[in-house]
Design a protein around this motif. Sequence first.
Motif, PDB file in Angstrom:
ATOM      1  N   ILE A 192       0.822  -1.209   0.000  1.00  0.00           N
ATOM      2  CA  ILE A 192       0.000   0.000   0.000  1.00  0.00           C
ATOM      3  C   ILE A 192       0.858   1.261   0.000  1.00  0.00           C
ATOM      4  O   ILE A 192       0.552   2.234  -0.692  1.00  0.00           O
ATOM      5  N   TYR A 193       1.954   1.239   0.759  1.00  0.00           N
ATOM      6  CA  TYR A 193       2.777   2.433   0.899  1.00  0.00           C
ATOM      7  C   TYR A 193       3.833   2.582  -0.186  1.00  0.00           C
ATOM      8  O   TYR A 193       4.504   3.610  -0.248  1.00  0.00           O
ATOM      9  N   LYS A 194       3.998   1.573  -1.052  1.00  0.00           N
ATOM     10  CA  LYS A 194       5.054   1.654  -2.058  1.00  0.00           C
ATOM     11  C   LYS A 194       4.516   1.390  -3.470  1.00  0.00           C
ATOM     12  O   LYS A 194       4.883   0.397  -4.117  1.00  0.00           O
ATOM     13  N   PRO A 195       3.673   2.282  -3.984  1.00  0.00           N
ATOM     14  CA  PRO A 195       3.137   2.090  -5.337  1.00  0.00           C
ATOM     15  C   PRO A 195       4.199   2.205  -6.421  1.00  0.00           C
ATOM     16  O   PRO A 195       4.053   1.600  -7.491  1.00  0.00           O
ATOM     17  N   LEU A 196       5.260   2.974  -6.182  1.00  0.00           N
ATOM     18  CA  LEU A 196       6.325   3.090  -7.189  1.00  0.00           C
ATOM     19  C   LEU A 196       7.014   1.746  -7.396  1.00  0.00           C
ATOM     20  O   LEU A 196       7.371   1.374  -8.514  1.00  0.00           O
ATOM     21  N   THR A 197       7.171   1.010  -6.316  1.00  0.00           N
ATOM     22  CA  THR A 197       7.833  -0.290  -6.385  1.00  0.00           C
ATOM     23  C   THR A 197       6.905  -1.368  -6.910  1.00  0.00           C
ATOM     24  O   THR A 197       7.267  -2.135  -7.805  1.00  0.00           O
ATOM     25  N   HIS A 198       5.700  -1.426  -6.357  1.00  0.00           N
ATOM     26  CA  HIS A 198       4.824  -2.562  -6.636  1.00  0.00           C
ATOM     27  C   HIS A 198       3.868  -2.347  -7.808  1.00  0.00           C
ATOM     28  O   HIS A 198       3.438  -3.326  -8.418  1.00  0.00           O
ATOM     29  N   ILE A 199       3.523  -1.113  -8.111  1.00  0.00           N
ATOM     30  CA  ILE A 199       2.609  -0.850  -9.226  1.00  0.00           C
ATOM     31  C   ILE A 199       3.380  -0.449 -10.482  1.00  0.00           C
ATOM     32  O   ILE A 199       3.205  -1.028 -11.552  1.00  0.00           O
ATOM     33  N   LEU A 200       4.251   0.537 -10.346  1.00  0.00           N
ATOM     34  CA  LEU A 200       4.989   1.030 -11.503  1.00  0.00           C
ATOM     35  C   LEU A 200       6.285   0.268 -11.766  1.00  0.00           C
ATOM     36  O   LEU A 200       6.891   0.436 -12.815  1.00  0.00           O
ATOM     37  N   ARG A 201       6.716  -0.542 -10.789  1.00  0.00           N
ATOM     38  CA  ARG A 201       7.916  -1.347 -10.928  1.00  0.00           C
ATOM     39  C   ARG A 201       9.147  -0.505 -11.241  1.00  0.00           C
ATOM     40  O   ARG A 201       9.955  -0.816 -12.135  1.00  0.00           O
ATOM     41  N   VAL A 202       9.283   0.609 -10.518  1.00  0.00           N
ATOM     42  CA  VAL A 202      10.435   1.497 -10.673  1.00  0.00           C
ATOM     43  C   VAL A 202      11.649   0.843 -10.015  1.00  0.00           C
ATOM     44  O   VAL A 202      11.565   0.356  -8.886  1.00  0.00           O
ATOM     45  N   GLY A 203      12.780   0.830 -10.707  1.00  0.00           N
ATOM     46  CA  GLY A 203      13.986   0.189 -10.206  1.00  0.00           C
ATOM     47  C   GLY A 203      14.640   0.941  -9.055  1.00  0.00           C
ATOM     48  O   GLY A 203      14.379   2.124  -8.825  1.00  0.00           O
ATOM     49  N   GLY A 204      15.526   0.248  -8.344  1.00  0.00           N
ATOM     50  CA  GLY A 204      16.187   0.809  -7.176  1.00  0.00           C
ATOM     51  C   GLY A 204      17.041   2.027  -7.488  1.00  0.00           C
ATOM     52  O   GLY A 204      17.045   3.002  -6.740  1.00  0.00           O
ATOM     53  N   GLU A 205      17.783   2.004  -8.599  1.00  0.00           N
ATOM     54  CA  GLU A 205      18.643   3.127  -8.969  1.00  0.00           C
ATOM     55  C   GLU A 205      17.811   4.373  -9.264  1.00  0.00           C
ATOM     56  O   GLU A 205      18.178   5.486  -8.867  1.00  0.00           O
ATOM     57  N   VAL A 206      16.695   4.175  -9.942  1.00  0.00           N
ATOM     58  CA  VAL A 206      15.827   5.307 -10.261  1.00  0.00           C
ATOM     59  C   VAL A 206      15.207   5.860  -8.974  1.00  0.00           C
ATOM     60  O   VAL A 206      15.120   7.087  -8.797  1.00  0.00           O
ATOM     61  N   LEU A 207      14.812   4.988  -8.069  1.00  0.00           N
ATOM     62  CA  LEU A 207      14.222   5.437  -6.802  1.00  0.00           C
ATOM     63  C   LEU A 207      15.224   6.261  -5.996  1.00  0.00           C
ATOM     64  O   LEU A 207      14.861   7.264  -5.378  1.00  0.00           O
ATOM     65  N   THR A 208      16.482   5.824  -6.015  1.00  0.00           N
ATOM     66  CA  THR A 208      17.526   6.573  -5.297  1.00  0.00           C
ATOM     67  C   THR A 208      17.677   7.972  -5.886  1.00  0.00           C
ATOM     68  O   THR A 208      17.772   8.967  -5.148  1.00  0.00           O
ATOM     69  N   GLN A 209      17.682   8.068  -7.200  1.00  0.00           N
ATOM     70  CA  GLN A 209      17.800   9.366  -7.871  1.00  0.00           C
ATOM     71  C   GLN A 209      16.590  10.243  -7.554  1.00  0.00           C
ATOM     72  O   GLN A 209      16.728  11.454  -7.297  1.00  0.00           O
ATOM     73  N   VAL A 210      15.430   9.629  -7.567  1.00  0.00           N
ATOM     74  CA  VAL A 210      14.191  10.367  -7.303  1.00  0.00           C
ATOM     75  C   VAL A 210      14.169  10.898  -5.868  1.00  0.00           C
ATOM     76  O   VAL A 210      13.734  12.029  -5.622  1.00  0.00           O
ATOM     77  N   GLU A 211      14.635  10.098  -4.920  1.00  0.00           N
ATOM     78  CA  GLU A 211      14.677  10.532  -3.522  1.00  0.00           C
ATOM     79  C   GLU A 211      15.573  11.759  -3.359  1.00  0.00           C
ATOM     80  O   GLU A 211      15.255  12.681  -2.597  1.00  0.00           O
ATOM     81  N   GLN A 212      16.704  11.762  -4.072  1.00  0.00           N
ATOM     82  CA  GLN A 212      17.638  12.884  -3.984  1.00  0.00           C
ATOM     83  C   GLN A 212      17.017  14.167  -4.535  1.00  0.00           C
ATOM     84  O   GLN A 212      17.298  15.268  -4.039  1.00  0.00           O
ATOM     85  N   ILE A 213      16.178  14.038  -5.551  1.00  0.00           N
ATOM     86  CA  ILE A 213      15.510  15.212  -6.120  1.00  0.00           C
ATOM     87  C   ILE A 213      14.353  15.654  -5.224  1.00  0.00           C
ATOM     88  O   ILE A 213      14.139  16.853  -4.994  1.00  0.00           O
ATOM     89  N   ALA A 214      13.606  14.680  -4.700  1.00  0.00           N
ATOM     90  CA  ALA A 214      12.392  14.988  -3.941  1.00  0.00           C
ATOM     91  C   ALA A 214      12.682  15.533  -2.540  1.00  0.00           C
ATOM     92  O   ALA A 214      11.910  16.348  -2.029  1.00  0.00           O
ATOM     93  N   ALA A 215      13.783  15.112  -1.920  1.00  0.00           N
ATOM     94  CA  ALA A 215      14.081  15.493  -0.538  1.00  0.00           C
ATOM     95  C   ALA A 215      14.066  17.006  -0.318  1.00  0.00           C
ATOM     96  O   ALA A 215      13.347  17.496   0.562  1.00  0.00           O
ATOM     97  N   PRO A 216      14.829  17.798  -1.076  1.00  0.00           N
ATOM     98  CA  PRO A 216      14.790  19.253  -0.854  1.00  0.00           C
ATOM     99  C   PRO A 216      13.425  19.866  -1.173  1.00  0.00           C
ATOM    100  O   PRO A 216      13.018  20.849  -0.555  1.00  0.00           O
TER     101      PRO A 216
END
Length: 227
Positions: free
Chosen positions: A113-137
Amino acid sequence: MLNFINTIFGYPLGWVMWLCYKVIPVYGVALIVFTVIVRLLLVPLAIKQQKSMVRMQVFQPQMQEIQKKYANNKQKMNEEMMKLYQQENYNPMSGCLPMAIQLPILFGLIDVIYKPLTHILRVGGEVLTQVEQIAAPLLDVTVEALGRDYSAQLKIIGAVQQHAEAFAGVDGGAFLQQVGSLNLNFLGIDLTQTPTFALNLLILVPILSGLTSVLMSVLTLRQTSAM
């Protein structure tokens, strides 16, 4: 440790959710169908647990008598309890095992339920790491804090919706297209937000969740009584 358990059980359940979303490409509806499927899969375990509890109630007076009689002799009490269990052909672990199985499955349900990027969109780990770095600020938090936040992916989706231009270059633009295809609004409720006690539609989420749990418990008890 808890995150590890959630991930382990969330992985297979994630494929069930992914399939639900493929069949019904409306996240809110797919989530309801997915939850119902998981709850139905847990019904046999819940019934077994209830039957075990009901069965134990039959010889509960004998257990209380043993506890009272050997209150000052724990070893003797345990011996007499084991004799009673053998006499009644009852396994004291039979009531705990269904719960032990259900808990990690429910943890996996939370992960899905809390991780639609992982389980629905199947976004890879490297992309998620990049996205977190952009989203954090954009979310006014550190990358480390966002990584520890269990609802991070929902917050990231919210950040993408508000600052799409910041994520335009991620994965050659594919990430932005993926998130854009995922509609997390259901009956006027933004599912990326966290419910509060404010008087708005979002408060219906925990209310409906609680009512669903009560309904499933009532149905389970009725089925147990009929057996």
